[in-house]
Design an enzyme around this catalytic site. Structure first.
Site, short mmCIF file in Angstrom:
data_model
loop_
_atom_site.label_atom_id
_atom_site.label_comp_id
_atom_site.label_asym_id
_atom_site.label_seq_id
_atom_site.Cartn_x
_atom_site.Cartn_y
_atom_site.Cartn_z
N ASN A 209 0.85 -1.20 0.00
CA ASN A 209 0.00 0.00 0.00
C ASN A 209 0.88 1.25 0.00
O ASN A 209 2.10 1.14 -0.03
CB ASN A 209 -0.95 -0.02 1.21
CG ASN A 209 -0.19 -0.16 2.50
OD1 ASN A 209 0.63 0.69 2.84
ND2 ASN A 209 -0.41 -1.26 3.22
N ASP A 278 -4.76 -6.40 4.91
CA ASP A 278 -5.86 -7.21 5.47
C ASP A 278 -5.92 -8.55 4.78
O ASP A 278 -6.49 -9.50 5.31
CB ASP A 278 -7.19 -6.47 5.27
CG ASP A 278 -7.25 -5.21 6.13
OD1 ASP A 278 -6.74 -5.26 7.27
OD2 ASP A 278 -7.77 -4.18 5.66
N LYS A 288 8.61 -17.05 -10.70
CA LYS A 288 7.91 -15.90 -11.29
C LYS A 288 6.73 -16.38 -12.12
O LYS A 288 6.89 -17.28 -12.96
CB LYS A 288 8.90 -15.11 -12.16
CG LYS A 288 8.35 -13.84 -12.68
CD LYS A 288 9.40 -13.06 -13.46
CE LYS A 288 8.74 -11.97 -14.26
NZ LYS A 288 9.07 -11.98 -15.65
N PHE A 323 -4.57 3.01 14.74
CA PHE A 323 -4.83 4.05 13.76
C PHE A 323 -6.03 3.61 12.92
O PHE A 323 -6.26 2.42 12.73
CB PHE A 323 -3.61 4.26 12.84
CG PHE A 323 -2.63 5.25 13.41
CD1 PHE A 323 -1.94 4.96 14.58
CD2 PHE A 323 -2.38 6.47 12.78
CE1 PHE A 323 -1.04 5.86 15.12
CE2 PHE A 323 -1.48 7.38 13.30
CZ PHE A 323 -0.81 7.08 14.48
N LYS A 337 -13.53 0.52 15.66
CA LYS A 337 -12.22 -0.15 15.75
C LYS A 337 -11.69 -0.10 17.18
O LYS A 337 -11.12 -1.07 17.69
CB LYS A 337 -11.21 0.51 14.81
CG LYS A 337 -11.39 0.01 13.39
CD LYS A 337 -10.54 0.73 12.38
CE LYS A 337 -11.10 0.44 10.99
NZ LYS A 337 -10.47 1.19 9.93
N LYS A 341 -11.06 -3.65 18.83
CA LYS A 341 -9.66 -4.06 19.00
C LYS A 341 -9.13 -3.74 20.40
O LYS A 341 -7.93 -3.82 20.64
CB LYS A 341 -8.80 -3.40 17.91
CG LYS A 341 -9.35 -3.69 16.49
CD LYS A 341 -8.37 -3.33 15.41
CE LYS A 341 -8.99 -3.48 14.02
NZ LYS A 341 -8.04 -3.40 12.94
N1 CTP Z 1 -4.21 -3.51 11.72
C1 CTP Z 1 -3.48 -4.58 12.19
N2 CTP Z 1 -3.47 -5.76 11.52
C2 CTP Z 1 -4.19 -5.90 10.39
C3 CTP Z 1 -4.94 -4.82 9.90
C4 CTP Z 1 -4.93 -3.62 10.59
O1 CTP Z 1 -2.81 -4.43 13.23
N3 CTP Z 1 -4.14 -7.06 9.75
C5 CTP Z 1 -4.20 -2.28 12.52
C6 CTP Z 1 -3.51 -1.11 11.85
O2 CTP Z 1 -2.13 -1.07 12.18
C7 CTP Z 1 -4.25 0.09 12.45
C8 CTP Z 1 -5.64 -0.46 12.73
O3 CTP Z 1 -5.51 -1.89 12.72
O4 CTP Z 1 -3.68 0.49 13.67
C9 CTP Z 1 -6.70 -0.08 11.76
O5 CTP Z 1 -6.28 -0.37 10.45
P1 CTP Z 1 -7.28 -0.13 9.23
O6 CTP Z 1 -6.67 -0.64 8.00
O7 CTP Z 1 -7.75 1.30 9.26
O8 CTP Z 1 -8.53 -0.97 9.67
P2 CTP Z 1 -8.95 -2.49 9.49
O9 CTP Z 1 -8.94 -3.15 10.81
O10 CTP Z 1 -8.15 -3.11 8.44
O11 CTP Z 1 -10.47 -2.37 9.14
P3 CTP Z 1 -11.23 -1.99 7.78
O12 CTP Z 1 -10.68 -2.82 6.71
O13 CTP Z 1 -12.63 -2.35 8.14
O14 CTP Z 1 -11.05 -0.51 7.60
#
Ligand code: CTP
Length: 407
Positions: A209, A278, A288, A323, A337, A341
């Site tokens: 990302n 995610d 490859k 975050f 969240k 969490k």
């Molecule tokens: N985070 C994490 N592990 C993951 C995904 C996210 O620890 N596999 C943590 C990120 O570091 C951040 C928080 O979760 O502190 C929120 O991340 P974000 O991408 O905004 O949210 P998601 O939990 O992925 O939820 P959504 O996809 O519904 O936005």
């Protein structure tokens, strides 16, 4: 800020040793109690008598000049110093400290010191850029030494390049700033995640990302400025990591989970600013991928473990900060969240807003706790936003401590 502080000024043997006199004089002028240690080479550039006259203290050169039977000089100096500054620090002195060599008064005192060490290098540009010197400086920075970078200009060897000792005013200002910081997080371990993760598809391709790591790095610097012992676990980043902070590199969400969990127990504060994937490819191809697989290629993805959620579930006394990067309904998703969490704080930002994107130098954040908004910050530089965040977290830690004392 320097009044009453005991500062050991280490002068090693480069032409910039003469600037040691100005540094010494300015420190004394600011009220510090200055003890000078010179290497034998430094005495070729400036006389110990100059430093003795300016510091009004005995100048130490030889480890075995033990003229006070009540104390062992190098241990006594190391024990009483509030800070040791080496200016100028030659490649040799830096190399000795990095490698634990103690063969003169300065290097021996440095090994015995537990106080902060500030290093102001000065040398020829090629020496400064030599991989051995770069490696040694990194080692020292990783162990917590602070560096005052040399300036660029006319070097004694004739080059016009980087390597000039920072000006005495700059060095004294940096020391003064160091003492002026309220050390709200002294003795606390802070773990910060930064950057984006990489989920490999094949040996040359991956999903990632836009995260630059800037916010996480700024948070780590803000925590360090408050006196914390900071570790960064970082994925892919485009920004320069802050020097002097322990850095653990990872690629995938799974590796980040492992490294974070390994340090969770001993952390007091965890700030999860990394943009963790995610999903990851179900299959990681060993070779490859060839386009002979057809016109359309379907990738199957599976969920990664949510690191923050895992930390939330295992939380004991840690303060956990997540975050939430959102593009709509920021508050609703952020609070969801926070709850899901088990975080103490959620730092939410609308990444679609001007100035709050992934890669920029600024951010617009709102900090929530279970009760709702703690603070809505305007558009700020990431460093300032991080400072504000860390102050809020540090105050929360103080509150918890005060509450437990009252009980
Ligand atoms: N985070 C994490 N592990 C993951 C995904 C996210 O620890 N596999 C943590 C990120 O570091 C951040 C928080 O979760 O502190 C929120 O991340 P974000 O991408 O905004 O949210 P998601 O939990 O992925 O939820 P959504 O996809 O519904 O936005």
């Amino acid at each position: 800020m320097l009044r009453g502080k005991t500062i050991v000024l280490g002068i090693s043997g480069g032409i910039a040793a003469y600037k040691g006199a100005a540094i010494c004089s300015k420190l004394v002028g600011a009220g510090a109690n200055v003890h000078v240690i010179m290497t034998t080479s430094a005495t070729k550039f400036i006389t110990p008598l100059t430093l003795q006259t300016l510091s009004k203290n005995e100048v130490h050169i030889d480890t075995f000049d033990e003229n006070n039977p009540q104390v062992v000089n190098h241990i006594n100096l190391a024990d009483h110093a509030d800070l040791i500054v080496i200016a100028p620090a030659t490649a040799n002195t830096i190399g000795k400290l990095a490698n634990g060599i103690a063969d003169d008064m300065l290097s021996t005192t440095l090994l015995a010191a537990t106080c902060p060490i500030v290093i102001a290098p000065a040398m020829n540009v090629h020496m400064y850029e030599h991989p051995a010197v770069v490696h040694n400086m990194k080692l020292l920075a990783d162990r917590g030494a602070m560096f005052i970078d040399p300036g660029t200009g006319q070097l004694a060897c004739g080059y016009v390049a980087k390597g000039r000792l920072a000006e005495p005013e700059e060095i004294v200002d940096a020391l003064s700033r160091w003492f002026s910081k309220p050390q709200l997080l002294q003795g606390q371990s802070v773990l910060v995640t930064a950057g984006g993760t990489i989920e490999r598809l094949d040996p040359v391709r991956y999903l990632t990302n836009d995260s630059s790591g800037k916010m996480g790095f700024a948070v780590a610097e803000a925590a360090r400025a408050l006196g914390a012992d900071v570790t960064i676990v970082a994925g892919r980043t485009s920004a320069e990591p802050p020097p002097g902070i322990r850095l653990v590199r990872v690629e995938s969400a799974a590796q980040m989970l492992e490294e974070v969990l390994a340090r969770y127990e001993q952390s007091n504060i965890v700030i999860k600013s990394a943009a963790v994937a995610d999903y990851r490819p179900v299959q990681r191809f060993g070779q490859k991928l060839k386009k002979s697989r057809g016109d359309v290629l379907h990738l199957e993805l599976e969920r990664t473990t949510d690191i923050l959620q895992t930390l939330g579930e295992q939380k004991k006394t840690q303060i956990l900060v997540g975050f939430a990067a959102e593009t709509e309904d920021v508050e609703k998703y952020a609070l969801d969240k926070l709850e899901r969490k088990h975080c103490d704080f959620i730092v939410a930002n609308d990444v679609s807003a001007e100035g709050a994107g992934f890669n920029g130098d600024t951010n617009i954040i709102t900090i929530y706790n279970k009760q709702g908004i703690v603070e809505r910050l305007p558009l700020l530089g990431k460093a300032q936003a991080a400072e504000r965040l860390m102050n809020i977290v540090a105050n929360r830690l103080q509150q918890i401590k005060d509450d437990s004392h009252d009980r």
